[in-house]
Design an enzyme around this catalytic site. Structure first.
Site, short mmCIF file in Angstrom:
data_model
loop_
_atom_site.label_atom_id
_atom_site.label_comp_id
_atom_site.label_asym_id
_atom_site.label_seq_id
_atom_site.Cartn_x
_atom_site.Cartn_y
_atom_site.Cartn_z
N GLU A 157 -0.21 7.03 -7.67
CA GLU A 157 -1.08 8.12 -7.25
C GLU A 157 -0.76 9.49 -7.85
O GLU A 157 -0.39 10.43 -7.13
CB GLU A 157 -1.08 8.20 -5.71
CG GLU A 157 -1.60 6.93 -5.06
CD GLU A 157 -1.81 7.04 -3.56
OE1 GLU A 157 -1.28 7.99 -2.94
OE2 GLU A 157 -2.52 6.18 -3.00
N GLU A 211 -3.61 -0.94 -3.69
CA GLU A 211 -3.39 -0.58 -2.28
C GLU A 211 -4.73 -0.52 -1.57
O GLU A 211 -5.68 0.07 -2.11
CB GLU A 211 -2.75 0.82 -2.15
CG GLU A 211 -1.31 0.93 -2.52
CD GLU A 211 -0.72 2.33 -2.19
OE1 GLU A 211 -1.33 3.08 -1.40
OE2 GLU A 211 0.34 2.63 -2.74
#
Ligand code: GLC
Length: 356
Positions: A177, A295
């Site tokens: 991320e 995810e």
């Protein structure tokens, strides 16, 4: 936890008017289930993932905490066995290397921590699981990309050398991320540099890379990848609708106000998810890259029936599009396993891996 930026991400994603994309029907799986010659020989035109990796789970809140145990999770051998037994084939192991390496050159990674990661990787491999290791929560890097560039590259040089002899079923993920000051243009530069470092020792290992802006699915178009490298698996994360999946999450400011948000599985709720996944698939087709949903999950403050419905829907929709996935996460706040009772949370587990 940088929740505010997550909100900004959501807001900016929503502000863009996305055209509706209907692909209709399932896509041919991009990760075909045949063995390959990974780890040997030259890169091929259409490389294949070394073994099936369809259904995985993130071993979250353990090695990416400030130190293992700080967030209540210490990895145990039995976790790998249990995960394999119920039918998962992959584990993603988030790791905060930056908390275990020198601050100045040569930025050496602490040998004890390295041994702990060796152990986790080898447990996964021993239990027949594909293992993905990443660089997670390198907060200093996203706050000051230029100031930490050299250290980030030095970490990857050490990691890549350390695991050069592990089988192709170990995958490297460059950075979880990217966000904050690590904007898309900077990330595209940095990922190319990090990939070059990894390729010096691991020319054909699969490397997982996702877009800036939190690996958000709608940020895929900002991602630029080296054209001459076929061993790249493109990842994105999926937590939409965010007020549902992150209600009551302590690291997301304002999320207490979302408590009570349900996900009923109404047609418009389902279509929003389908559109996002179709968007990813279209991008992948246009760029000829395999996809990986690294995810997705809904936090435990949401009601269980909604979590089960959402989790099952996202997992099946990803599968219908040939996208392998890793649920976030195993035994903590999103957990599908209750470590105290030493029991699976059956409804969530079955949402991910239905009984035959
Ligand atoms: C990201 C964060 C992790 C968080 C999860 C869900 O992976 O790095 O810490 O728990 O998303 O919000």
């Amino acid at each position: 936890m940088p929740g505010e930026e997550r909100l900004t991400r959501r807001a900016s994603a929503a502000a863009i008017c996305w055209s509706t994309i209907f692909l209709g029907g399932a896509l041919t799986a991009m990760l075909l289930l045949s063995p390959s010659e990974l780890g040997t020989g030259q890169p091929q035109v259409a490389p294949k993932i070394p073994r099936p990796m369809w259904r995985g789970v993130n071993l979250g809140n353990a090695l990416e905490a400030p130190y293992e145990g700080a967030w209540g999770v210490i990895l145990r051998e039995e976790y790998f066995r249990l995960i394999r037994e119920v039918g998962f084939d992959t584990v993603r192991i988030p790791i905060r290397w930056s908390a275990h390496a020198e601050a100045t050159p040569p930025y050496a990674i602490d040998e004890r921590f390295f041994r702990r990661v060796d152990w986790a990787i080898d447990q996964a491999l021993k239990h027949g699981l594909t293992a993905i290791i990443n660089v997670h929560h390198y907060d200093e890097l996203v706050a000051d990309p230029e100031g930490h560039r050299e250290r980030f590259l030095a970490l990857w040089d050490q990691i890549a050398r350390r695991y050069v002899d592990r089988p192709g079923t170990l995958l490297f993920e460059l950075l979880n991320e990217p966000h904050n000051r690590l904007t898309a243009p900077l990330w595209n530069q940095l990922l190319a540099q990090a990939l070059r470092v990894v390729r010096q020792t691991n020319p054909t290992r699969w490397v997982v890379i996702g877009p800036a802006d939190w690996n958000h699915v709608r940020s895929l178009p900002t991602l630029e990848l080296p054209k001459d490298d076929p061993y790249i698996l493109v990842t994105f994360h999926y937590y939409e609708p965010f007020p549902f999946t992150h209600q009551g999450a302590a690291w997301v400011p304002g999320s207490m106000a979302w408590l009570g948000t349900k996900w009923e599985g109404r047609q418009e709720e389902k279509q929003a998810i389908e559109r996002d996944l179709d968007f990813a698939v279209l991008w992948a087709q246009q760029h000829d890259r395999p996809l990986f949903l690294g995810e997705f999950g809904a936090y435990s403050r949401a009601d269980l029936p909604s979590r089960v419905r959402w989790t099952e829907f996202v997992a099946r929709q990803a599968e219908a599009r040939g996208i392998p996935w890793c649920y976030w996460e195993f035994c903590s706040g999103f957990g599908i396993y209750d470590p105290r009772a030493q029991r699976w949370r059956e409804e969530l587990l079955r949402a991910l891996i239905p009984l035959p």
